[in-house]
Design a protein around this motif. Structure first.
Motif, PDB file in Angstrom:
ATOM      1  N   LEU A 206       0.856  -1.191   0.000  1.00  0.00           N
ATOM      2  CA  LEU A 206       0.000   0.000   0.000  1.00  0.00           C
ATOM      3  C   LEU A 206       0.885   1.231   0.000  1.00  0.00           C
ATOM      4  CD1 LEU A 206      -2.754   1.510   0.461  1.00  0.00           C
ATOM      5  CD2 LEU A 206      -2.346   1.202   2.913  1.00  0.00           C
ATOM      6  N   ARG A 207       0.598   2.155  -0.899  1.00  0.00           N
ATOM      7  CA  ARG A 207       1.338   3.406  -0.924  1.00  0.00           C
ATOM      8  C   ARG A 207       0.365   4.567  -1.083  1.00  0.00           C
ATOM      9  NH1 ARG A 207       4.048   2.997  -5.307  1.00  0.00           N
ATOM     10  NH2 ARG A 207       3.783   4.884  -6.544  1.00  0.00           N
ATOM     11  N   ILE A 208       0.485   5.523  -0.189  1.00  0.00           N
ATOM     12  CA  ILE A 208      -0.357   6.721  -0.206  1.00  0.00           C
ATOM     13  C   ILE A 208       0.544   7.907  -0.490  1.00  0.00           C
ATOM     14  CG2 ILE A 208      -1.939   8.153   1.152  1.00  0.00           C
ATOM     15  CD1 ILE A 208      -2.287   5.599   2.965  1.00  0.00           C
ATOM     16  N   GLU A 209       0.159   8.730  -1.455  1.00  0.00           N
ATOM     17  CA  GLU A 209       0.990   9.866  -1.837  1.00  0.00           C
ATOM     18  C   GLU A 209       0.209  11.175  -1.745  1.00  0.00           C
ATOM     19  OE1 GLU A 209       2.690   9.414  -5.701  1.00  0.00           O
ATOM     20  OE2 GLU A 209       4.012   7.761  -5.121  1.00  0.00           O
ATOM     21  N   LYS A 210       0.650  12.070  -0.866  1.00  0.00           N
ATOM     22  CA  LYS A 210       0.159  13.445  -0.780  1.00  0.00           C
ATOM     23  C   LYS A 210      -1.359  13.533  -0.796  1.00  0.00           C
ATOM     24  CE  LYS A 210       4.368  15.404  -2.769  1.00  0.00           C
ATOM     25  NZ  LYS A 210       4.957  16.245  -3.828  1.00  0.00           N
TER      26      LYS A 210
ATOM     27  N   ASP B 187      -7.364  15.337  -3.373  1.00  0.00           N
ATOM     28  CA  ASP B 187      -6.318  14.970  -4.324  1.00  0.00           C
ATOM     29  C   ASP B 187      -5.368  13.995  -3.644  1.00  0.00           C
ATOM     30  OD1 ASP B 187      -4.618  16.583  -2.718  1.00  0.00           O
ATOM     31  OD2 ASP B 187      -5.112  18.337  -3.925  1.00  0.00           O
ATOM     32  N   GLY B 188      -4.367  13.584  -4.373  1.00  0.00           N
ATOM     33  CA  GLY B 188      -3.452  12.564  -3.876  1.00  0.00           C
ATOM     34  C   GLY B 188      -3.663  11.257  -4.609  1.00  0.00           C
ATOM     35  N   LYS B 189      -2.769  10.312  -4.352  1.00  0.00           N
ATOM     36  CA  LYS B 189      -2.814   9.030  -5.059  1.00  0.00           C
ATOM     37  C   LYS B 189      -2.732   7.880  -4.064  1.00  0.00           C
ATOM     38  CE  LYS B 189      -0.351  11.000  -9.044  1.00  0.00           C
ATOM     39  NZ  LYS B 189       0.896  10.913  -9.868  1.00  0.00           N
ATOM     40  N   ILE B 190      -3.428   6.782  -4.399  1.00  0.00           N
ATOM     41  CA  ILE B 190      -3.377   5.559  -3.601  1.00  0.00           C
ATOM     42  C   ILE B 190      -3.023   4.406  -4.527  1.00  0.00           C
ATOM     43  CG2 ILE B 190      -4.700   3.946  -2.178  1.00  0.00           C
ATOM     44  CD1 ILE B 190      -6.395   6.334  -1.271  1.00  0.00           C
ATOM     45  N   PHE B 191      -1.989   3.663  -4.146  1.00  0.00           N
ATOM     46  CA  PHE B 191      -1.539   2.515  -4.931  1.00  0.00           C
ATOM     47  C   PHE B 191      -1.673   1.251  -4.080  1.00  0.00           C
ATOM     48  CE2 PHE B 191       0.669   6.221  -6.452  1.00  0.00           C
ATOM     49  CZ  PHE B 191       0.739   6.087  -7.833  1.00  0.00           C
TER      50      PHE B 191
END
Length: 270
Positions: free
Chosen positions: A26-30, A79-83
């Motif tokens: 899991l990666r959460i960005e900004k 906004d932001g991204k979730i992988f």
């Protein structure tokens, strides 16, 4: 477009969609989240490896639960991204239904169906979402109820259970979908103190089995003993993250130290 150009486009798309085996699970960005003018999450970034137990601590209102709800897309971030497994997840219903099957979530309140028995609650997702035949779903549900120590309660209704038992049923229900990661949103906060231990024991067993977990909790014992990493949030920001040993013995930020002094016994916060 020529056939060669179409092939190049397909190859490029496949490369883009390829999952990086070295990426965090899991990666959460900004990530940013607002409720009206209230800025609840402020450029939050966090990564969780496969098999890792990450515990998020912080004062009430610091954004911990909102972060989990955004990860599961129960809340929509600005906004932001979730992988997940290196692949970006977008807020599209067709994609989210599949993603949520891999993200088990346990809430503060149990959200069990009161008109269904315990085993029916655990079976529901298997039958209705995954299309598992009822006989196979029942067998799996019984195995899960045994795992959480409630096989003897299979045919009773939620109203006949204690709070701790209801939460263990909720955990079994989430596990029924074979999630790759479990999100726990203050799972013991609604329980009487004497019932907290039975839920934390189930969660500790899951961690020992290698389940990837992100846990929001006020139970510092769990954070100290079970977490691989502890994250401290304050006012919508991840202020610091560290191993439990470092977080509880030598936090870097004054705000973290102040919080720990309030929630830990004196001998543990020195």
């Amino acid at each position: 477009m020529t056939e060669q150009e179409q092939q190049k486009k397909q190859i490029k798309r496949k490369k883009k969609e390829t999952i990086d085996p070295n990426a965090p699970f899991l990666r959460i960005e900004k990530l940013n989240k607002f409720y009206g003018d209230l800025h609840v999450l402020k450029n939050v970034s966090l990564s969780v490896k496969k098999g890792e137990v990450v515990v998020i601590i912080g004062a009430s209102g610091s954004g911990k639960s909102t972060l989990l709800r955004c990860v599961n897309f129960l809340e929509k971030s600005k906004d932001g991204k979730i992988f997940i497994e290196g692949k970006r997840i977008r807020n599209q219903e067709s994609q989210l239904n599949k993603v949520r099957q891999n993200l088990g979530m346990v809430f503060q309140h149990f959200n069990l169906f009161p008109h269904m028995t315990v085993i029916q609650n655990v079976m529901e997702g298997l039958v209705q979402v995954k299309g598992v035949p009822k006989d196979k779903a029942r067998k799996k549900a019984l195995d899960l109820l045994e795992q959480v120590g409630l096989s003897d309660k299979a045919d009773v209704y939620p109203a006949m259970l204690s709070g701790g038992q209801k939460q263990r049923v909720a955990i079994a229900r989430a596990l029924a979908m074979d999630p790759k990661i479990m999100l726990f949103d203050e799972p013991t906060s609604a329980l009487d103190p004497e019932l907290v231990g039975e839920v934390l024991t189930v969660m500790t067993d899951l961690a020992k089995q290698g389940m990837t977990m992100v846990v929001v909790t006020h139970e510092m014992w769990f954070a100290k003993e079970v977490a691989d990493r502890v994250v401290f949030m304050d006012d919508g920001i991840i202020l610091e993250e560290a191993t439990p040993e470092k977080m509880f013995s030598a936090p870097e930020h004054e705000r973290t130290l102040e919080f720990l002094k309030q929630v830990l016994p004196p001998q543990d916060s020195e």
